[in-house]
Design an enzyme around this catalytic site. Structure first.
Site, PDB file in Angstrom:
ATOM      1  N   ARG A   1       0.818  -1.208   0.000  1.00 58.45           N
ATOM      2  CA  ARG A   1       0.000   0.000   0.000  1.00 58.45           C
ATOM      3  C   ARG A   1       0.854   1.261   0.000  1.00 58.45           C
ATOM      4  O   ARG A   1       0.434   2.304  -0.451  1.00 58.45           O
ATOM      5  CB  ARG A   1      -0.900  -0.026   1.233  1.00 58.45           C
ATOM      6  CG  ARG A   1      -1.795   1.177   1.368  1.00 58.45           C
ATOM      7  CD  ARG A   1      -2.526   1.180   2.687  1.00 58.45           C
ATOM      8  NE  ARG A   1      -3.473   0.083   2.793  1.00 58.45           N
ATOM      9  CZ  ARG A   1      -3.772  -0.544   3.937  1.00 58.45           C
ATOM     10  NH1 ARG A   1      -3.194  -0.162   5.059  1.00 58.45           N
ATOM     11  NH2 ARG A   1      -4.641  -1.520   3.957  1.00 58.45           N
ATOM     12  N   TYR A   2       2.048   1.155   0.549  1.00 56.57           N
ATOM     13  CA  TYR A   2       2.949   2.308   0.636  1.00 56.57           C
ATOM     14  C   TYR A   2       4.123   2.104  -0.321  1.00 56.57           C
ATOM     15  O   TYR A   2       4.420   0.977  -0.697  1.00 56.57           O
ATOM     16  CB  TYR A   2       3.488   2.431   2.071  1.00 56.57           C
ATOM     17  CG  TYR A   2       2.446   2.756   3.109  1.00 56.57           C
ATOM     18  CD1 TYR A   2       1.895   4.036   3.188  1.00 56.57           C
ATOM     19  CD2 TYR A   2       2.034   1.798   4.030  1.00 56.57           C
ATOM     20  CE1 TYR A   2       0.960   4.340   4.166  1.00 56.57           C
ATOM     21  CE2 TYR A   2       1.098   2.100   5.007  1.00 56.57           C
ATOM     22  CZ  TYR A   2       0.564   3.381   5.068  1.00 56.57           C
ATOM     23  OH  TYR A   2      -0.352   3.677   6.031  1.00 56.57           O
TER      24      TYR A   2
ATOM     25  N   ARG B   1       7.369  -0.108   1.456  1.00 53.04           N
ATOM     26  CA  ARG B   1       7.272  -1.186   2.444  1.00 53.04           C
ATOM     27  C   ARG B   1       6.011  -2.010   2.219  1.00 53.04           C
ATOM     28  O   ARG B   1       5.015  -1.505   1.700  1.00 53.04           O
ATOM     29  CB  ARG B   1       7.286  -0.627   3.863  1.00 53.04           C
ATOM     30  CG  ARG B   1       6.263   0.455   4.141  1.00 53.04           C
ATOM     31  CD  ARG B   1       6.803   1.381   5.240  1.00 53.04           C
ATOM     32  NE  ARG B   1       5.796   2.310   5.735  1.00 53.04           N
ATOM     33  CZ  ARG B   1       5.449   3.436   5.108  1.00 53.04           C
ATOM     34  NH1 ARG B   1       5.963   3.741   3.932  1.00 53.04           N
ATOM     35  NH2 ARG B   1       4.549   4.241   5.633  1.00 53.04           N
TER      36      ARG B   1
ATOM     37  N   CYS C   1      -3.527 -17.164  15.362  1.00 45.81           N
ATOM     38  CA  CYS C   1      -3.151 -16.228  16.419  1.00 45.81           C
ATOM     39  C   CYS C   1      -3.218 -16.925  17.781  1.00 45.81           C
ATOM     40  O   CYS C   1      -3.958 -17.883  17.954  1.00 45.81           O
ATOM     41  CB  CYS C   1      -4.094 -15.030  16.419  1.00 45.81           C
ATOM     42  SG  CYS C   1      -3.828 -13.922  15.032  1.00 45.81           S
TER      43      CYS C   1
ATOM     44  N   CYS D   1      -8.861 -11.952  18.669  1.00 47.25           N
ATOM     45  CA  CYS D   1      -9.441 -10.719  19.215  1.00 47.25           C
ATOM     46  C   CYS D   1     -10.786 -10.482  18.544  1.00 47.25           C
ATOM     47  O   CYS D   1     -10.892 -10.552  17.321  1.00 47.25           O
ATOM     48  CB  CYS D   1      -8.522  -9.541  18.931  1.00 47.25           C
ATOM     49  SG  CYS D   1      -6.820  -9.800  19.470  1.00 47.25           S
TER      50      CYS D   1
ATOM     51  N   CYS E   1     -10.855  -7.818  15.738  1.00 49.12           N
ATOM     52  CA  CYS E   1      -9.808  -7.955  14.721  1.00 49.12           C
ATOM     53  C   CYS E   1     -10.227  -7.351  13.388  1.00 49.12           C
ATOM     54  O   CYS E   1     -11.336  -7.554  12.903  1.00 49.12           O
ATOM     55  CB  CYS E   1      -9.472  -9.427  14.509  1.00 49.12           C
ATOM     56  SG  CYS E   1      -8.164  -9.685  13.296  1.00 49.12           S
TER      57      CYS E   1
ATOM     58  N   ARG F   1      -8.879  -8.203  10.647  1.00 45.22           N
ATOM     59  CA  ARG F   1      -8.833  -9.283   9.651  1.00 45.22           C
ATOM     60  C   ARG F   1      -9.707 -10.449  10.069  1.00 45.22           C
ATOM     61  O   ARG F   1      -9.375 -11.615   9.839  1.00 45.22           O
ATOM     62  CB  ARG F   1      -7.388  -9.748   9.421  1.00 45.22           C
ATOM     63  CG  ARG F   1      -6.543  -8.664   8.831  1.00 45.22           C
ATOM     64  CD  ARG F   1      -5.278  -9.152   8.160  1.00 45.22           C
ATOM     65  NE  ARG F   1      -4.480  -7.987   7.868  1.00 45.22           N
ATOM     66  CZ  ARG F   1      -3.328  -7.676   8.469  1.00 45.22           C
ATOM     67  NH1 ARG F   1      -2.803  -8.500   9.341  1.00 45.22           N
ATOM     68  NH2 ARG F   1      -2.700  -6.561   8.181  1.00 45.22           N
TER      69      ARG F   1
ATOM     70  N   ASP G   1     -10.983  -0.087  13.490  1.00 41.43           N
ATOM     71  CA  ASP G   1     -11.422  -0.099  12.095  1.00 41.43           C
ATOM     72  C   ASP G   1     -12.908  -0.424  11.980  1.00 41.43           C
ATOM     73  O   ASP G   1     -13.495  -1.019  12.879  1.00 41.43           O
ATOM     74  CB  ASP G   1     -10.616  -1.141  11.304  1.00 41.43           C
ATOM     75  CG  ASP G   1      -9.167  -0.711  11.120  1.00 41.43           C
ATOM     76  OD1 ASP G   1      -8.914   0.503  11.042  1.00 41.43           O
ATOM     77  OD2 ASP G   1      -8.303  -1.605  11.049  1.00 41.43           O
TER      78      ASP G   1
ATOM     79  N   ASP H   1      -6.825   4.253  10.215  1.00 38.09           N
ATOM     80  CA  ASP H   1      -6.488   3.581   8.966  1.00 38.09           C
ATOM     81  C   ASP H   1      -7.673   3.863   8.055  1.00 38.09           C
ATOM     82  O   ASP H   1      -8.803   3.467   8.352  1.00 38.09           O
ATOM     83  CB  ASP H   1      -6.275   2.078   9.190  1.00 38.09           C
ATOM     84  CG  ASP H   1      -5.075   1.562   8.413  1.00 38.09           C
ATOM     85  OD1 ASP H   1      -4.792   2.127   7.335  1.00 38.09           O
ATOM     86  OD2 ASP H   1      -4.435   0.611   8.869  1.00 38.09           O
TER      87      ASP H   1
ATOM     88  N   LYS I   1      -2.623   4.908   6.726  1.00 36.97           N
ATOM     89  CA  LYS I   1      -2.844   5.500   8.039  1.00 36.97           C
ATOM     90  C   LYS I   1      -2.734   7.021   7.983  1.00 36.97           C
ATOM     91  O   LYS I   1      -1.866   7.551   7.312  1.00 36.97           O
ATOM     92  CB  LYS I   1      -1.813   4.959   9.026  1.00 36.97           C
ATOM     93  CG  LYS I   1      -1.887   3.450   9.207  1.00 36.97           C
ATOM     94  CD  LYS I   1      -0.782   2.973  10.121  1.00 36.97           C
ATOM     95  CE  LYS I   1      -0.786   1.468  10.264  1.00 36.97           C
ATOM     96  NZ  LYS I   1      -0.342   0.759   9.042  1.00 36.97           N
TER      97      LYS I   1
HETATM   98  C1  LIG Z   1       0.548  -0.104   8.890  1.00 36.33           C
HETATM   99  C2  LIG Z   1       0.986  -0.637   7.608  1.00 36.33           C
HETATM  100  C3  LIG Z   1       2.326  -0.512   7.191  1.00 36.33           C
HETATM  101  C4  LIG Z   1       3.378   0.140   8.035  1.00 36.33           C
HETATM  102  O1  LIG Z   1       3.118   1.458   8.308  1.00 36.33           O
HETATM  103  P1  LIG Z   1       4.169   2.319   9.130  1.00 36.33           P
HETATM  104  O2  LIG Z   1       3.480   3.623   9.267  1.00 36.33           O
HETATM  105  O3  LIG Z   1       5.421   2.373   8.298  1.00 36.33           O
HETATM  106  O4  LIG Z   1       4.409   1.629  10.428  1.00 36.33           O
HETATM  107  C5  LIG Z   1       2.670  -1.018   5.966  1.00 36.33           C
HETATM  108  N1  LIG Z   1       1.760  -1.617   5.171  1.00 36.33           N
HETATM  109  C6  LIG Z   1       0.487  -1.736   5.539  1.00 36.33           C
HETATM  110  C7  LIG Z   1      -0.470  -2.388   4.605  1.00 36.33           C
HETATM  111  C8  LIG Z   1       0.046  -1.264   6.757  1.00 36.33           C
HETATM  112  O5  LIG Z   1      -1.230  -1.411   7.129  1.00 36.33           O
END
Ligand SMILES: *Cc1c(COP(=O)(O)O)cnc(C)c1O
Length: 377
Positions: free
Chosen positions: A97-98, A101, A110, A114, A117, A119, A277, A314, A321
């Site tokens: 998504r980013y 990363r 798990c 929870c 959750c 998910r 969420d 989120d 986020k």
């Molecule tokens: C939370 C999340 C991250 C990591 O976010 P950071 O702000 O870098 O901690 C990466 N990918 C996804 C899909 C996430 O939900």
């Protein structure tokens, strides 16, 4: 069998196993229905920490009829996949998504399930995350040089057996452009004996490794949990904590303050405080946005800045986020900024003088009229 494996195999997984649950036949039937949609798991370590009905630990893991009502009423705003993760998966069980990363699911089991959750749609069901999805995920990371950070998630990656985890970490470490590996886990706080010296010795070989643990209430921090976290910290793994803001569990400044103090004492830095969420079946846990802001306002300045997490939403639909902050800016213009401190006092801070006026100056935000006006020297 190690003790933690026994604790896991002794989990409550059926309505009959649930602690402090009584009610009419009808009610129990309803819970039975809930458990068919969203499975139950409470390992025996965590079961032992629950003291009574409706205590903060009970509420996190024992299903209630509200889950089913929420699921059946199917409000339009609620979703089984509120963060649209499934659409952000270029290969199965990897969320990208980013820009730099990704989140890689190692399993979908798990130590506890929870009730809130995000998910819920996949946790506790067999056959979703497989060796093949994992292979594709690792291959995807290898093919994408822009990925410098991977978050191992799930499920809970620390439920993967040592040998298998070592193999996965080994293949990730073969990827030269991958700089850091993060572990997202609730194991240290809910099945602490899983954090064995052998596990930590193995993890140490794969630095730089970070871990974000999950804690929602100070009662979760027991002597066993302290030992587990100490072991991880001693293995050189920087520890963060993620907390979900939950109605009736931790939606009070004093509870959160106690939680962050206890976390700092065991070398965990509070990282994120999540607005719950909009997951179907979890609506009864959601708090108003103001609540999160009130908690941050109650922490910031009042206690160690190290202990103040980022309050984030989120965004529904998968926008990632977004951090929310209580308003500290009373007024802002070319000449000065007026800010409010943690005591509610307002301070004026003059801008450096500039010859040419700056463009794009944000407009002034006025929260409320300043109660006291203090000049800064
Ligand atoms: C939370 C999340 C991250 C990591 O976010 P950071 O702000 O870098 O901690 C990466 N990918 C996804 C899909 C996430 O939900």
């Amino acid at each position: 069998m190690e003790r933690w494996q026994k604790q896991l195999s002794d989990s409550a997984v059926k309505v009959e196993d649930l602690p402090f649950v009584s009610g009419s036949k009808e009610y129990l039937k309803k819970l039975q229905k809930v458990s068919e949609i969203f499975p139950i798991r409470i390992n025996s370590y965590f079961l032992n920490q629950i003291k009574e009905e409706n205590d903060p630990l009970w509420k996190q893991v024992v299903p209630t009829a509200e889950e089913l009502d929420d699921f059946l009423s199917a409000e339009e705003t609620l979703d089984t996949d509120p963060l649209n993760e499934e659409e952000n998966m270029p290969v199965p069980e990897l969320v990208h998504r980013y820009p730099d990363r990704v989140l890689l699911m190692l399993n979908n089991q798990c130590p506890i399930i929870c009730r809130f959750c995000t998910r819920k749609r996949k946790i506790g069901f067999p056959g979703i995350v497989t060796r093949e999805t994992l292979r594709q995920g690792i291959e995807y990371i290898a093919r994408h040089p822009e990925i410098r950070d991977v978050i191992m998630s799930g499920g809970d990656p620390l439920l993967v057996p040592d040998k298998e985890l070592e193999r996965i970490l080994g293949s990730l470490r073969e990827i030269k452009h991958l700089e850091i590996i993060r572990i997202g886990t609730r194991v240290p706080g809910t099945l602490p004996e899983r954090i064995t010296p052998a596990l930590c010795e193995m993890l140490k070989k794969f630095h730089p490794l970070y871990a974000n643990l999950h804690f929602n209430h100070p009662a979760e921090i027991t002597p066993e949990v302290e030992l587990a976290c100490n072991r991880m910290a001693d293995a050189g793994i920087p520890l963060g904590s993620q907390t979900v803001l939950l109605k009736g569990v931790n939606d009070e400044v004093e509870i959160m303050k106690e939680l962050v103090h206890k976390l700092l004492k065991i070398r965990i830095k509070p990282y994120y405080l999540y607005q719950a969420d909009m997951t179907m079946g979890t609506d009864h846990f959601r708090t108003k946005i103001e609540k999160g802001l009130e908690i941050i306002r109650g922490l910031q300045g009042h206690t160690s800045g190290m202990g103040v997490p980022y309050f984030v939403i989120d965004t529904p639909g998968g926008g990632g986020k977004v951090r929310l902050l209580p308003d500290t800016v009373v007024e802002y213009n070319d000449r000065e900024i007026m800010v409010r401190n943690f005591e509610g006092k307002v301070f004026r801070y003059p801008q450096p003088t500039e010859k040419s006026p700056k463009k794009n100056v944000p407009s002034a935000t006025v929260v409320s009229s300043p109660d006291k006006l203090c000049e800064m020297a």
